[in-house]
Write a protein that holds these residues in place. Structure first.
Motif, PDB file in Angstrom:
ATOM      1  N   PRO A   1       0.875  -1.161   0.025  1.00 41.54           N
ATOM      2  CA  PRO A   1      -0.017   0.140  -0.047  1.00 41.54           C
ATOM      3  C   PRO A   1       0.811   1.225   0.033  1.00 41.54           C
ATOM      4  O   PRO A   1       2.004   1.173   0.499  1.00 41.54           O
ATOM      5  N   HIS A   2       0.342   2.429  -0.457  1.00 42.20           N
ATOM      6  CA  HIS A   2       1.057   3.580  -0.427  1.00 42.20           C
ATOM      7  C   HIS A   2       1.206   4.102   1.040  1.00 42.20           C
ATOM      8  O   HIS A   2       0.322   3.776   1.880  1.00 42.20           O
ATOM      9  N   LYS A   3       2.001   4.750   1.402  1.00 45.79           N
ATOM     10  CA  LYS A   3       2.508   5.351   2.589  1.00 45.79           C
ATOM     11  C   LYS A   3       1.464   6.188   3.152  1.00 45.79           C
ATOM     12  O   LYS A   3       1.432   6.346   4.395  1.00 45.79           O
TER      13      LYS A   3
ATOM     14  N   LEU B   1      -0.804  -6.126   6.356  1.00 49.90           N
ATOM     15  CA  LEU B   1      -1.555  -6.877   5.203  1.00 49.90           C
ATOM     16  C   LEU B   1      -2.024  -8.094   5.496  1.00 49.90           C
ATOM     17  O   LEU B   1      -1.146  -9.114   5.947  1.00 49.90           O
ATOM     18  N   ASP B   2      -3.083  -8.293   5.228  1.00 53.37           N
ATOM     19  CA  ASP B   2      -3.947  -9.536   5.590  1.00 53.37           C
ATOM     20  C   ASP B   2      -3.925 -10.464   4.067  1.00 53.37           C
ATOM     21  O   ASP B   2      -2.986  -9.772   3.080  1.00 53.37           O
TER      22      ASP B   2
ATOM     23  N   GLN C   1      -1.978  -9.095   0.496  1.00 50.04           N
ATOM     24  CA  GLN C   1      -0.698  -9.678   0.004  1.00 50.04           C
ATOM     25  C   GLN C   1      -0.840 -10.259  -1.395  1.00 50.04           C
ATOM     26  O   GLN C   1       0.032  -9.841  -2.047  1.00 50.04           O
ATOM     27  N   ARG C   2      -2.193 -10.765  -1.731  1.00 49.09           N
ATOM     28  CA  ARG C   2      -2.372 -11.324  -3.081  1.00 49.09           C
ATOM     29  C   ARG C   2      -2.503  -9.813  -4.042  1.00 49.09           C
ATOM     30  O   ARG C   2      -1.805  -9.866  -4.859  1.00 49.09           O
ATOM     31  N   ARG C   3      -3.079  -8.588  -3.550  1.00 45.50           N
ATOM     32  CA  ARG C   3      -3.025  -7.758  -4.278  1.00 45.50           C
ATOM     33  C   ARG C   3      -1.739  -6.976  -4.685  1.00 45.50           C
ATOM     34  O   ARG C   3      -1.423  -6.729  -5.575  1.00 45.50           O
ATOM     35  N   ARG C   4      -0.975  -7.056  -3.585  1.00 44.61           N
ATOM     36  CA  ARG C   4       0.316  -6.317  -3.782  1.00 44.61           C
ATOM     37  C   ARG C   4       1.147  -7.001  -4.850  1.00 44.61           C
ATOM     38  O   ARG C   4       1.858  -6.704  -5.710  1.00 44.61           O
TER      39      ARG C   4
ATOM     40  N   VAL D   1      -6.356  -1.143  -6.204  1.00 42.20           N
ATOM     41  CA  VAL D   1      -6.277  -0.897  -5.064  1.00 42.20           C
ATOM     42  C   VAL D   1      -7.432  -1.204  -4.106  1.00 42.20           C
ATOM     43  O   VAL D   1      -8.536  -1.214  -4.633  1.00 42.20           O
ATOM     44  N   SER D   2      -7.386  -1.759  -2.749  1.00 42.77           N
ATOM     45  CA  SER D   2      -8.395  -2.321  -1.960  1.00 42.77           C
ATOM     46  C   SER D   2      -9.258  -1.221  -1.654  1.00 42.77           C
ATOM     47  O   SER D   2      -8.836  -0.078  -1.441  1.00 42.77           O
ATOM     48  N   ASN D   3     -10.508  -1.437  -1.289  1.00 42.59           N
ATOM     49  CA  ASN D   3     -11.225  -0.341  -0.578  1.00 42.59           C
ATOM     50  C   ASN D   3     -10.885   0.156   0.605  1.00 42.59           C
ATOM     51  O   ASN D   3     -10.635   1.445   1.009  1.00 42.59           O
ATOM     52  N   ALA D   4     -10.260  -0.681   1.323  1.00 42.86           N
ATOM     53  CA  ALA D   4      -9.685  -0.324   2.668  1.00 42.86           C
ATOM     54  C   ALA D   4      -8.564   0.654   2.466  1.00 42.86           C
ATOM     55  O   ALA D   4      -8.298   1.677   3.178  1.00 42.86           O
ATOM     56  N   VAL D   5      -7.478   0.223   1.758  1.00 40.54           N
ATOM     57  CA  VAL D   5      -6.435   1.160   1.327  1.00 40.54           C
ATOM     58  C   VAL D   5      -6.862   2.378   0.736  1.00 40.54           C
ATOM     59  O   VAL D   5      -6.414   3.523   1.134  1.00 40.54           O
TER      60      VAL D   5
END
Length: 442
Positions: A21-23, A354-355, A359-362, A428-432
């Protein structure tokens, strides 16, 4: 989840997904995390060590990095001393490990005096057990600070890649970026880099600068190619909040977006010159050295960041110090860093956990946005499933002919790569995204 087709209608330049995720998604952790315990559960045989030096001679108008222009001499010396202390603590926390990639970035690491650079390299070797001369190792420099004595220290330490931000060879375009004209300094610095026999020279150029035309961009590329750089990065201009250009844009309004057309012109010019495109930004020359250092995979292997502004990556936690762009916030964070007790560096306090989904998205983002692409077998070995099953939205890439599958690899098409700065944010996930939006609104 927004459809990619809708995103594409909003424009090709939405965000640079160089890290996920971005900082701006990082937050204070619920409780401090002991680094020794965290890294004990990681594979530490193939680590990337990154050292951060957040100082520059001046702050470019487009820059949103964690960096401070014109720092006081006392702050720089205090920072180097604290960096040495942090290296010792982090080295102890890592225990037995092997560093296979090394970089020192910023800011502008070449802002440091030669003796300070030598201290940093020595401390990295002693505390992180990194043999800079025998692993791929790079440093970022600016033309005015890439002096012969500083470069000699870097080459003696084993640095084999020098990256220099030129941005443009047109004085008026540099003025638009709030950056001084430096053609003489660029020529002098490159002469010294070549004389000291650094194997890889990378030059950065920017496109989308106010007043820039296709002809002037091609001229800048031609000027860069005259130096035969082993690598060349093309960066689209992003005008971000809290930067110098961001404040100017608030007053005068946004200019017409020419980046898509300029990207196509620049890409074709570099491909025509024999360069190979690796990502939307990176191009490698035919004469670039083979990348045959010890194995490192950014999707799987960890990164150890040292210095205020550096990030560290494990499988389950990304962590760093706090992030700022405006001078006041950067100064405040740096003041806390140099005044912190050395023992504080044994814990992570700020970051993002990271759940399994993250991890998969990254992994997918880090793989898809560079060629050759996402290796489906490697993904299955890591996660036990397939990327299209885990992220059904990937199907739209194939529907829009922005990606294709070939020999077990999912790769962006050239048109897909041209839209990498839309595809990355779309994944990018909704949470991020919610955390990033909250940071931007603050």
């Amino acid at each position: 989840m927004t459809r990619l087709a809708d995103r594409l209608r909003a424009g090709a330049y939405q965000a640079y997904a160089y890290a996920y995720p971005h900082k701006t998604a990082y937050r204070d952790l619920p409780a401090p995390v002991d680094l020794a315990a965290l890294w004990a559960g990681e594979d530490r045989d193939n680590l990337f060590a990154y050292l951060h030096v957040p100082f520059c001679t001046y702050r470019c108008g487009f820059c949103n990095l964690f960096a401070l222009g014109r720092p006081a001499d006392g702050l720089v010396e205090a920072y180097v001393a604290q960096l040495e202390r942090q290296l010792a603590v982090v080295g102890d926390a890592l225990g037995t490990h092997r560093v296979v990639r090394f970089a020192i970035g910023g800011g502008t690491p070449s802002y440091l005096a030669p003796a300070q650079l030598a201290r940093v390299f020595d401390a990295a070797q002693r505390h992180l057990n990194v043999d800079v001369a025998h692993v791929p190792a790079g440093i970022e420099v600016s033309p005015e600070t890439a002096t012969r004595d500083r470069l000699a220290v870097c080459r003696d330490a084993g640095i084999d890649r020098v990256s220099m931000g030129v941005q443009s060879f047109v004085d008026a375009e540099l003025a638009s970026l709030v950056r001084p004209a430096q053609r003489d300094e660029v020529v002098r610095a490159i002469g010294d880099i070549r004389a000291l026999r650094f194997p890889t020279l990378n030059l950065d150029l920017i496109y989308g600068i106010p007043g820039q035309s296709a002809a002037s961009l091609v001229d800048s590329i031609g000027s860069a190619l005259a130096f035969a750089p082993e690598e060349l990065y093309l960066y689209p201009l992003y005008v971000r909040a809290k930067t110098g250009l961001g404040r100017l844009e608030e007053r005068r309004g946004a200019a017409t977006d020419t980046r898509g057309a300029l990207y196509a012109v620049a890409r074709d010019a570099l491909l025509g010159a024999g360069y190979t495109q690796v990502s939307m930004r990176m191009f490698r020359a035919p004469h670039a050295p083979a990348q045959d250092g010890p194995a490192y995979c950014c999707q799987n292997d960890g990164m150890v960041g040292v210095g205020c502004g550096a990030r560290s990556y494990t499988r389950t936690l990304h962590y760093s110090d706090h992030y700022g762009v405006a001078r006041a916030s950067v100064s405040q964070i740096l003041e806390r860093y140099v005044g912190a007790p050395a023992t504080s560096f044994a814990q992570a306090r700020y970051g993002y956990a990271l759940d399994a989904d993250e991890q998969r998205r990254r992994y997918v983002i880090q793989s898809l946005l560079t060629w050759p692409g996402l290796d489906e077998h490697a993904y299955r070995m890591r996660f036990g499933g397939t990327a299209p099953d885990d992220l059904p939205q990937l199907a739209e890439l194939f529907e829009l002919d922005l990606a294709r599958r070939d020999g077990g690899v999912v790769a962006l098409t050239p048109e897909g790569m041209a839209h990498a700065d839309t595809i990355g944010p779309w994944l990018v996930s909704n949470a991020v995204q919610e955390r990033m939006d909250a940071y931007a609104a603050a």
